[in-house]
Design an enzyme around this catalytic site. Structure first.
Site, PDB file in Angstrom:
ATOM      1  N   LYS A 169       9.145  -7.896  -1.634  1.00  0.00           N
ATOM      2  CA  LYS A 169       8.288  -8.508  -2.650  1.00  0.00           C
ATOM      3  C   LYS A 169       8.541  -7.825  -3.985  1.00  0.00           C
ATOM      4  O   LYS A 169       8.386  -6.605  -4.111  1.00  0.00           O
ATOM      5  CB  LYS A 169       6.818  -8.399  -2.272  1.00  0.00           C
ATOM      6  N   GLY A 212      -6.606  -7.305  -8.142  1.00  0.00           N
ATOM      7  CA  GLY A 212      -7.781  -6.494  -7.862  1.00  0.00           C
ATOM      8  C   GLY A 212      -9.058  -6.947  -8.531  1.00  0.00           C
ATOM      9  O   GLY A 212     -10.078  -6.265  -8.435  1.00  0.00           O
ATOM     10  N   ALA A 236      -2.879 -12.246  -5.518  1.00  0.00           N
ATOM     11  CA  ALA A 236      -3.742 -11.516  -6.448  1.00  0.00           C
ATOM     12  C   ALA A 236      -4.946 -12.353  -6.874  1.00  0.00           C
ATOM     13  O   ALA A 236      -4.827 -13.536  -7.176  1.00  0.00           O
ATOM     14  CB  ALA A 236      -2.983 -11.047  -7.683  1.00  0.00           C
ATOM     15  N   GLY A 237      -6.100 -11.697  -6.892  1.00  0.00           N
ATOM     16  CA  GLY A 237      -7.308 -12.289  -7.439  1.00  0.00           C
ATOM     17  C   GLY A 237      -8.271 -12.882  -6.434  1.00  0.00           C
ATOM     18  O   GLY A 237      -9.436 -13.090  -6.740  1.00  0.00           O
ATOM     19  N   ASN A 267      -5.262  -7.836  -0.832  1.00  0.00           N
ATOM     20  CA  ASN A 267      -5.489  -6.452  -0.394  1.00  0.00           C
ATOM     21  C   ASN A 267      -6.896  -5.983  -0.738  1.00  0.00           C
ATOM     22  O   ASN A 267      -7.716  -5.714   0.140  1.00  0.00           O
ATOM     23  CB  ASN A 267      -4.448  -5.536  -1.021  1.00  0.00           C
TER      24      ASN A 267
END
Length: 323
Positions: free
Chosen positions: A166, A227, A253-254, A275
């Site tokens: 990635k 995040g 993301a988000g 994550n």
């Protein structure tokens, strides 16, 4: 004696029974079915029926079933789960392992960091999350230039042999937005070097198409800031990317909660990578399970096809025979 077993030619010293053949192959006769020259051999006759020169055999067994026709495939690698998870921000490696298990994910992203030379005996991620069980996806988290990203992934390949990676090249510390010129530069170098590149990028359909044309194997537009938990801010552009490119598209993301993971899948995305939403939840293990169900529900809803939106009401009960 030459036999063809499951399409492969095999040589044996002499004719033998089916039971003896299975024994020589190290196969438990109780767990398989055998077809000899297009005829099924009854289990009760394994010790009576012999195989001879030129026989063609098929030996089959049962494997886990399910939605085998709807697997997530990237660069020729096939996975049952469409949820990819990170391994950072947890309180310890034990919690990391438990959360990944609850998520059902098969691909986990891993950052490349220097070994602690002061105390090399400290536990490492691989002590808790085995690369034999999960597909490790090395990423370039924390890289702000193409050169640093390329160097990092070359080290990752040397360390673990991983070719599927990635790529993310960040623009600044405050937004962690992708630096697209540097991302394109790094992607070109990595692809030339034989890497299979899944790439984090802005939610720009034109840039996404450029990355696909360059040879990236998956496009990963941000839903919102890394995040942040803000969810998918621009669903229209994410949907456009999915329509424009032919390689897998994953929201990266988000995403902050399960409903947002489901939303990404309902847009037609092939997967979700997250994550912080799990690691910073009050109960990471329970949230990991929720994300798993959210991705599965969103995918099913997308495949089912939602009802059309209407401007006015449409009664669900028939009016005929109304009292």
């Amino acid at each position: 004696m030459q036999l063809v077993i499951n399409g492969e030619e095999r040589a044996f010293a002499a004719p033998m029974s089916v039971e003896a053949l299975l024994g020589e192959l190290g196969i438990d006769a109780r767990k398989v079915a055998v077809e000899r020259n297009l005829e099924i051999v009854p289990k009760s006759a394994y010790d009576q029926i012999s195989v001879a020169e030129g026989d063609r055999l098929e030996i089959v067994h049962f494997i886990g079933g399910g939605s085998g026709d709807d697997r997530f495939t990237v660069a020729g690698h096939s996975f049952g789960s469409r949820l990819l998870v990170g391994t950072g921000k947890y309180k310890d490696f034990e919690e990391t392992a438990r959360a990944i298990e609850a998520s059902g994910a098969e691909i986990v992203t891993v950052a490349v960091r220097r070994v602690n030379l002061t105390d090399p005996s400290q536990p490492m991620l691989v002590d808790y999350v085995s690369p034999k069980k999960y597909t490790f996806l090395p990423n370039t988290a924390g890289c702000f230039t193409a050169d640093d990203a390329v160097r990092t992934l070359r080290l990752a390949r040397e360390a673990g042999g991983w070719n599927l990676v990635k790529l993310e090249v960040l623009g600044d510390q405050k937004t962690l937005y992708p630096n697209m010129p540097e991302t394109l530069k790094a992607a070109e170098a990595l692809i030339k070097d034989g890497f299979e590149v899944m790439v984090y990028c802005s939610d720009d359909p034109i840039q996404a198409k450029m990355l696909e044309d360059m040879g990236c194997v998956a496009i990963m537009p941000l839903g919102s800031l890394i995040g942040s938990g803000l969810g998918i801010l621009n669903p229209v552009t994410v949907r456009l990317i999915k329509e424009i490119v032919s390689v897998p598209v994953l929201v990266d993301a988000g995403v902050g909660t399960a409903s947002e993971a489901a939303e990404a899948m309902e847009l037609g995305c092939d997967g979700v990578l997250l994550n912080t939403a799990i690691a910073h939840a009050k109960d990471p293990i329970r949230m990991a399970h929720a994300m798993r169900l959210g991705v599965e529900a969103g995918r099913l809803a997308y495949l089912a096809g939602r009802m059309p939106r209407k401007s006015y009401a449409d009664p669900s009960s028939p009016l005929a025979g109304l009292i």
